[in-house]
Enzyme design. Structure first.
Site, PDB file in Angstrom:
ATOM      1  N   CYS A  82       1.391   0.131   0.967  1.00  0.00           N
ATOM      2  CA  CYS A  82       0.715  -0.950   1.681  1.00  0.00           C
ATOM      3  C   CYS A  82       0.026  -0.461   2.945  1.00  0.00           C
ATOM      4  O   CYS A  82       0.153   0.684   3.347  1.00  0.00           O
ATOM      5  CB  CYS A  82       1.709  -2.053   2.041  1.00  0.00           C
ATOM      6  SG  CYS A  82       3.160  -1.478   2.918  1.00  0.00           S
ATOM      7  N   GLY A 108      -3.753  -0.615  -0.794  1.00  0.00           N
ATOM      8  CA  GLY A 108      -3.114  -1.633  -1.611  1.00  0.00           C
ATOM      9  C   GLY A 108      -4.141  -2.580  -2.177  1.00  0.00           C
ATOM     10  O   GLY A 108      -4.903  -3.179  -1.426  1.00  0.00           O
ATOM     11  N   ASN A 182       5.341  -1.475   6.229  1.00  0.00           N
ATOM     12  CA  ASN A 182       4.912  -0.320   5.433  1.00  0.00           C
ATOM     13  C   ASN A 182       6.036   0.703   5.491  1.00  0.00           C
ATOM     14  O   ASN A 182       6.356   1.216   6.559  1.00  0.00           O
ATOM     15  CB  ASN A 182       3.618   0.273   5.998  1.00  0.00           C
ATOM     16  CG  ASN A 182       3.156   1.490   5.216  1.00  0.00           C
ATOM     17  OD1 ASN A 182       3.582   1.713   4.087  1.00  0.00           O
ATOM     18  ND2 ASN A 182       2.277   2.270   5.814  1.00  0.00           N
ATOM     19  N   GLY A 183       6.655   0.998   4.356  1.00  0.00           N
ATOM     20  CA  GLY A 183       7.728   1.980   4.338  1.00  0.00           C
ATOM     21  C   GLY A 183       8.808   1.611   3.346  1.00  0.00           C
ATOM     22  O   GLY A 183       8.630   0.765   2.477  1.00  0.00           O
ATOM     23  N   TYR A 323      -4.031  12.724   0.424  1.00  0.00           N
ATOM     24  CA  TYR A 323      -4.535  11.748  -0.540  1.00  0.00           C
ATOM     25  C   TYR A 323      -4.710  10.331  -0.002  1.00  0.00           C
ATOM     26  O   TYR A 323      -5.735   9.709  -0.232  1.00  0.00           O
ATOM     27  CB  TYR A 323      -3.601  11.718  -1.754  1.00  0.00           C
ATOM     28  CG  TYR A 323      -3.965  10.689  -2.797  1.00  0.00           C
ATOM     29  CD1 TYR A 323      -5.128  10.806  -3.546  1.00  0.00           C
ATOM     30  CD2 TYR A 323      -3.139   9.592  -3.050  1.00  0.00           C
ATOM     31  CE1 TYR A 323      -5.474   9.870  -4.518  1.00  0.00           C
ATOM     32  CE2 TYR A 323      -3.472   8.649  -4.018  1.00  0.00           C
ATOM     33  CZ  TYR A 323      -4.631   8.782  -4.743  1.00  0.00           C
ATOM     34  OH  TYR A 323      -4.969   7.857  -5.687  1.00  0.00           O
TER      35      TYR A 323
END
Length: 560
Positions: A82, A108, A182-183, A323
């Site tokens: 996300c 996302g 996020n995580g 990436y």
């Protein structure tokens, strides 16, 4: 309405919090929330003895994925789960958040949500799909207010449903709070078990819901210390933004696994985002990262910097530079573009090969390919054209077409490839299924030779810190050596960026990055496995208030 001007944060003197949050310490720091870096430990390999399982057969005559149904090119890549945005102090907050989420769409693509606060009430709109599909003028008009948080997500398991889309909003006896996360928390199960034993009732299997419960049962005062109290009980990766009736709070875990940056618009509005590309789009000036272990509290009085438990060394995700992030972003204080260009230059230096043209697997391999071509003195050409108009649902041909999925996404350019010795640069190889299809596609277009160059080390371990990667058994580099992988994908040669070269390129910053997916050494031990659900709380927010039941949840009226 004019926006409130905000004071500049005290960047060099964040305040430490005691473990029990009894009071704010007056102790100040002369440096950020983490100590000087310690040397990295020697990595150990996860690779087992050479005994490939059948899905990774190295037979040239058999590709097990020939019989698979459609495989999207992006399905054979790790996925960031996300991206988050937070904005405080702008009358156009929801629209700016919408634009910032657009900039983070690559993080996302299956759901998006925005929460704003207006006259002390948190209002939420979430939906399944791209940001542009979820929001329009009418919906943004329903989100007035000068403060907001937003979220874009990937689905990592099960179907994409509205109830899984963040931000989550919960009501408790002192008000409401929204969170975008996020995580991934590695101690989620232990925390949940303890909460359940003390009477908490869970609606989901989401680790983010645990954070909301911890906030609700905390006795810390004032409110933002409840957030700090909750975060000090978490282990793993979390970059989060919280929204209350009067504050925006940004938190990053002590290891700093996932990125989070702070910027400021010309009117004084403070902006937090997962990447600087989001700041650029809404004309916010990048100021700095949120430090690992830092808590930033933004309200009408300005920005206050506090510190969670400090850690001697941060462990930032190296895959952000390989990436995940866009090349125009600055992540962990480094240009993503320059990192990828350097990866390509190193590959050309250490793994040269006689070739006529260098091409990239678009889009994430492009910058590394440019670096390779520059160093090799060989032309860079667009040998593969990517379609940006392909979704995840397809009408498959009635007659079987080999490599249908890859052909739908990538089209070879025969004028570039025919009769040529081709170097193909990609960012990574995960399962190897897509790489084998790409090599075959290029050879069928007439290439004389195909040489694969991979701009990262072999991936041998799963990530437990907010990245959706396959299990180690599915990772081809954990099963096969380089020569066996080359034989499997059908290329004439294959070379990876070495981990030593990667560390060397990062220089003094090298110890501050996490290489667990390459080495199998995890900064925070993943005792409980990976949490595959990204939230399963409520459709569009809770606004109820509890008067008598401490620490529970009630469903309030939905915002039409």
């Amino acid at each position: 309405m004019a926006s409130t001007a905000l004071r500049s944060p005290s960047l060099q003197n964040p305040t430490f919090l005691s473990p029990h949050l009894s009071s704010l310490s007056s102790k100040t720091l002369s440096k950020p929330c983490f100590s000087p870096f310690s040397p990295p430990q020697k990595p150990t390999s996860l690779k087992s003895s050479i005994n490939p399982i059948s899905p990774f057969s190295s037979s040239k005559n058999q590709h097990p994925d020939d019989d698979d149904k459609f495989i999207d090119v992006s399905d054979d890549k790790p996925r960031e789960e996300c991206g988050v945005v937070g904005i405080y102090g702008d009358s156009e907050a929801s629209r700016l958040c919408y634009l910032a989420l657009h900039a983070l769409q690559h993080r996302g693509q299956e759901g998006a949500g925005i929460v704003t606060v207006n006259e002390g009430v948190l209002q939420s709109i979430t939906g399944v799909g791209l940001v542009s599909e979820v929001f329009n003028e009418t919906k943004l008009d329903q989100l007035p207010g000068k403060s907001t948080i937003g979220h874009v997500r990937y689905s990592t398991a099960g179907s994409s449903m509205l109830k899984n889309v963040q931000p989550f909003v919960a009501g408790y006896r002192f008000g409401s709070v929204g969170v975008a996360h996020n995580g991934n928390l590695v101690n989620y199960k232990a925390l949940r078990q303890n909460l359940e034993e003390n009477g908490s009732i869970f609606n989901t299997s989401s680790d983010t819901e645990v954070v909301l419960h911890l906030i609700a049962i905390s006795k810390a005062r004032p409110f933002f210390l409840r957030i700090v109290d909750a975060c000090e009980q978490l282990e793993g990766a979390y970059s989060m933004v919280f929204l209350t009736e009067d504050k925006l709070v940004a938190v990053r875990d002590p290891f700093g696994f996932r990125p989070l940056v702070m910027g400021r618009r010309s009117n004084g509005a403070v902006v937090f985002a997962s990447e600087t590309c989001a700041l650029d789009l809404i004309e916010a000036t990048y100021e700095r990262e949120v430090y690992p272990g830092e808590v930033l509290v933004v309200d009408k009085d300005g920005v206050q910097s506090l510190c969670l438990m400090p850690h001697p060394v941060s462990k930032q995700c190296i895959f952000e530079h390989i990436y995940f992030s866009l090349p125009n972003s600055i992540v962990f204080g480094r240009s993503v573009y320059e990192s990828r260009r350097a990866f390509g230059i190193i590959l050309a230096t250490e793994s040269p090969v006689e070739c006529d043209v260098v091409i990239a697997v678009p889009d994430s391999g492009v910058v590394a390919a440019l670096g390779y071509a520059e160093k090799a003195g060989v032309p860079f050409q667009q040998g593969l054209i990517r379609s940006h108009y392909v979704g995840r649902t397809f009408i498959e041909p009635s007659q079987r077409i080999r490599d249908f999925g890859v052909k739908l996404k990538l089209a070879p350019v025969k004028a570039v490839l025919e009769g040529k010795r081709v170097v193909v640069v990609d960012d990574s190889i995960v399962r190897g299924t897509t790489s084998s299809k790409i090599v075959r596609l290029i050879k069928e277009a007439g290439a004389k030779e195909v040489h694969m160059r991979i701009a990262c080390p072999p991936i041998i371990g799963s990530c437990y810190y907010g990245v959706d990667t396959p299990s180690s058994e599915e990772l081809i580099s954990n099963r096969l050596d380089v020569e066996q992988i080359r034989e499997y994908i059908g290329s004439d040669s294959l070379a990876f960026l070495s981990i030593d070269s990667l560390r060397g390129m990062l220089g003094d910053d090298s110890p501050s990055f996490c290489y667990a997916c390459f080495s199998g050494e995890y900064p925070v031990e993943p005792k409980e496995g990976k949490i595959k659900s990204i939230g399963d709380f409520v459709d569009d927010g809770l606004t109820g208030v509890l008067d008598s039941i401490d620490g529970a949840w009630v469903q309030g009226p939905r915002h039409k």
